[in-house]
Scaffold this motif. Sequence first.
Motif, PDB file in Angstrom:
ATOM      1  N   ALA A 147      31.431  29.437  39.408  1.00 12.09           N
ATOM      2  CA  ALA A 147      31.043  29.475  40.479  1.00 12.09           C
ATOM      3  C   ALA A 147      30.286  28.860  41.465  1.00 12.09           C
ATOM      4  O   ALA A 147      30.042  27.907  42.091  1.00 12.09           O
ATOM      5  CB  ALA A 147      30.028  30.901  40.978  1.00 12.09           C
ATOM      6  N   ALA A 188      31.830  28.391  44.787  1.00 12.98           N
ATOM      7  CA  ALA A 188      31.959  30.338  45.134  1.00 12.98           C
ATOM      8  C   ALA A 188      31.631  29.725  46.894  1.00 12.98           C
ATOM      9  O   ALA A 188      31.499  30.436  47.953  1.00 12.98           O
ATOM     10  CB  ALA A 188      30.632  30.895  45.175  1.00 12.98           C
ATOM     11  N   VAL A 195      39.290  35.392  41.876  1.00 15.41           N
ATOM     12  CA  VAL A 195      38.532  34.860  41.795  1.00 15.41           C
ATOM     13  C   VAL A 195      37.653  35.671  41.161  1.00 15.41           C
ATOM     14  O   VAL A 195      37.584  37.378  41.529  1.00 15.41           O
ATOM     15  CB  VAL A 195      38.312  35.405  43.612  1.00 15.41           C
ATOM     16  N   GLU A 196      36.620  35.772  40.073  1.00 14.64           N
ATOM     17  CA  GLU A 196      36.010  36.734  39.552  1.00 14.64           C
ATOM     18  C   GLU A 196      34.298  37.058  40.253  1.00 14.64           C
ATOM     19  O   GLU A 196      33.725  35.967  40.250  1.00 14.64           O
ATOM     20  CB  GLU A 196      35.633  36.391  38.163  1.00 14.64           C
ATOM     21  N   THR A 197      34.400  38.182  40.435  1.00 20.97           N
ATOM     22  CA  THR A 197      32.987  38.887  41.201  1.00 20.97           C
ATOM     23  C   THR A 197      32.177  39.846  39.646  1.00 20.97           C
ATOM     24  O   THR A 197      32.149  40.397  39.331  1.00 20.97           O
ATOM     25  CB  THR A 197      33.475  39.787  41.995  1.00 20.97           C
ATOM     26  N   PHE A 256      42.220  37.520  48.914  1.00 17.99           N
ATOM     27  CA  PHE A 256      40.216  37.137  49.681  1.00 17.99           C
ATOM     28  C   PHE A 256      40.292  36.815  50.298  1.00 17.99           C
ATOM     29  O   PHE A 256      39.164  37.849  50.859  1.00 17.99           O
ATOM     30  CB  PHE A 256      40.090  36.716  48.221  1.00 17.99           C
ATOM     31  N   THR A 287      36.124  38.406  54.052  1.00 16.65           N
ATOM     32  CA  THR A 287      36.463  38.445  52.827  1.00 16.65           C
ATOM     33  C   THR A 287      36.721  39.876  52.046  1.00 16.65           C
ATOM     34  O   THR A 287      36.179  40.678  53.151  1.00 16.65           O
ATOM     35  CB  THR A 287      36.209  37.591  51.547  1.00 16.65           C
ATOM     36  N   LEU A 294      34.642  41.036  49.561  1.00 21.48           N
ATOM     37  CA  LEU A 294      33.788  40.934  48.252  1.00 21.48           C
ATOM     38  C   LEU A 294      32.793  42.571  49.091  1.00 21.48           C
ATOM     39  O   LEU A 294      33.169  42.615  51.054  1.00 21.48           O
ATOM     40  CB  LEU A 294      32.611  39.300  48.891  1.00 21.48           C
ATOM     41  N   ILE A 346      30.230  35.881  43.123  1.00 25.18           N
ATOM     42  CA  ILE A 346      31.453  35.310  42.810  1.00 25.18           C
ATOM     43  C   ILE A 346      30.446  34.495  41.527  1.00 25.18           C
ATOM     44  O   ILE A 346      29.460  34.495  41.611  1.00 25.18           O
ATOM     45  CB  ILE A 346      31.932  34.126  43.518  1.00 25.18           C
ATOM     46  N   THR A 347      31.218  34.541  40.707  1.00 18.91           N
ATOM     47  CA  THR A 347      30.482  34.107  38.934  1.00 18.91           C
ATOM     48  C   THR A 347      31.295  32.948  38.253  1.00 18.91           C
ATOM     49  O   THR A 347      31.051  32.111  38.467  1.00 18.91           O
ATOM     50  CB  THR A 347      30.687  34.902  38.077  1.00 18.91           C
ATOM     51  N   VAL A 354      35.965  30.994  39.938  1.00 24.42           N
ATOM     52  CA  VAL A 354      37.374  30.558  39.898  1.00 24.42           C
ATOM     53  C   VAL A 354      38.793  30.489  39.182  1.00 24.42           C
ATOM     54  O   VAL A 354      38.078  29.378  38.218  1.00 24.42           O
ATOM     55  CB  VAL A 354      37.578  30.453  41.254  1.00 24.42           C
TER      56      VAL A 354
END
Lengths: 212, 316
Positions: free
Chosen positions: B71, B110, B176-178, B193, B205, B207, B213-214, B216
């Motif tokens: 991110a 991010a 997208v990883e969160t 997203f 978004t 979220l 966000i960690t 993509v």
Amino acid sequence: MQSPNQLEISRRDLLISSTATVAVTGVAADGAAAQSAGKIMDHTTKVSFTVNGERRDLDLDNRTTLLDALREHLHLTGTKKGCDHGQCGACTVIIDGRRINACLTLAVMHEGDQITTIEGLGEPGNLHPMQAAFIKHDGFQCGYCTPGQICSSVAVLEEIKANIPSHVTGDLTRQAHVTPAEIRERMSGNICRCGAYSNILDAITEVAGTRA
Amino acid sequence: MRAFTYERASSVEAAAKAAASNPEAKFIAGGTNLLDLMKLEIETPTHLIDVNDIGLDKIEPTQDGGLRIGALVRNTDLAAHETVRRDYGLLSRALLAGASGQLRNKASTAGNLLQRTRCPYFYDTNQPCNKRQPGSGCSAIGGFSRQHAVIGTSEACIATNPSDMAIAMRALDAVVETVKGDGSRRAIPIADFHRLPGDTPHIETVLEPGEMITAVVLPPPIGGRQIYRKVRDRASYAFALVSVGAVIQSNGTGRIAVGGVAHKPWRVEAAEAELPNGARAAAHVLLADARPTEENRFKVELVERTLAAVVSEARG
Ligand SMILES: Cc1cc2nc3c(=O)[nH]c(=O)nc-3n(C[C@H](O)[C@H](O)[C@H](O)COP(=O)(O)OP(=O)(O)OC[C@H]3O[C@@H](n4cnc5c(N)ncnc54)[C@H](O)[C@@H]3O)c2cc1C
Ligand code: SF4
């Protein structure tokens, strides 16, 4: 520490002491602190970084941008405030070899960083080659954008050497070369309202050529 | 700018936890969008969590042959990365078409995805704006709307998403990883997203509050000619009026995502099916439901022409 019966207790000290005791008054609760992860936090933060080779220790309001820290706290007024919104490039400085807009970053985010401003590139009598080239080619009129232009130019030549591509680089899998089109594109984040662009281009081209 | 407290997070978990414990907190990455908006008091967090130093700055291959982009990877580093230049040229091109060298050195993956609209009324705190102040009205509807969206708009908001990078991510089907405050993680396809404005244009978004966000993640490379064409008022350092990100295969099929026209990267699979029939056919399906204003009607034709240029470049 201050003695308990001292009358002049700063809010900061009050907050520090309130961590050790139960908050018995409402004063601490409406103070400038917020609680996070069990720590009392303040609206100021200590930060240490190196500016032009010299270590600086500051205790700053968190809101202070790097630009304001340089100009108002360290009195390095070579770095200019133009738009204060990242649109003009007058505040460009070099951090750990990379150019950035000093107006869109907080000073407290730069713990341990190496910061170079226009004052650190060269000084009267001992100019950086880029500074000398700007003078020779008349790469300015009023001079306000010039410190940012010069910091940016120095970093641009390093970026090309470091194989960082640009919007006008033809083949992404090849290393870009120093061409007028590459310099113009890479310098687009530095606005010159006097319109000295063609002389700025000449100055950068000369430095790139003599260094190659 | 309003006063705020500040902490340098020490780990991903600590950052997520800190955000969960304070609804008025925000993460700060490059700061190039957040600080801009904080100076104008459009964003007023009371606490900032600095996520720059928690190891999210790496680009690594994934097991299935894709790429995981941390991110906090800077836009400059992402655009210059060897694998991205070779296998995901569209992403490099989109990044390099955005902002300036200085800004790309700070801007993070991010932060770029989460940058807010450049609608001038959103920035002008003297004007009504549903996105800035829900329920206050939309000044762009009936106002100056040359830059605004032509499709997916609502009665509440006609703003665009200004990110160039997001257009490439959409065409490349990024994920997208969160992580949330309770430590749970999820993976959100880029298609899901960003939101359309609807009645709640201030929610941009999917979220959840405090969700971080960690990374993509890009799926394995899909080859093809990868082109990003951005049409703007100056040759450099300006937001897009219209942009087209495309991956065109040698048989004429491909993917297209369009920027500058909607509240999110605009991609319509039925339009892609028309690609072998030419840009015009594809553009007609892509913008079939367009509802432009008098001032931005030109964008509909501009998309078609830009797409035509991209298709012919891919063939040439
Ligand atoms: C003059 C100017 C011109 C520009 N031109 C362009 C352009 O042409 N094209 C373009 O695409 N962009 C452009 N930009 C926008 C730029 O790309 C963004 O400002 C940048 O990408 C934001 O990234 P950042 O890391 O600085 O984000 P920040 O400002 O740090 O953060 C932005 C938002 O993301 C949130 N956030 C950050 N990291 C995380 C995380 N890990 N998890 C959850 N939330 C997070 C923050 O809380 C904040 O809400 C321009 C900006 C300026 C100032
Ligand atoms: S278009 Fe959206 S962002 Fe712009 S004024 Fe209307 S509500 Fe606000």
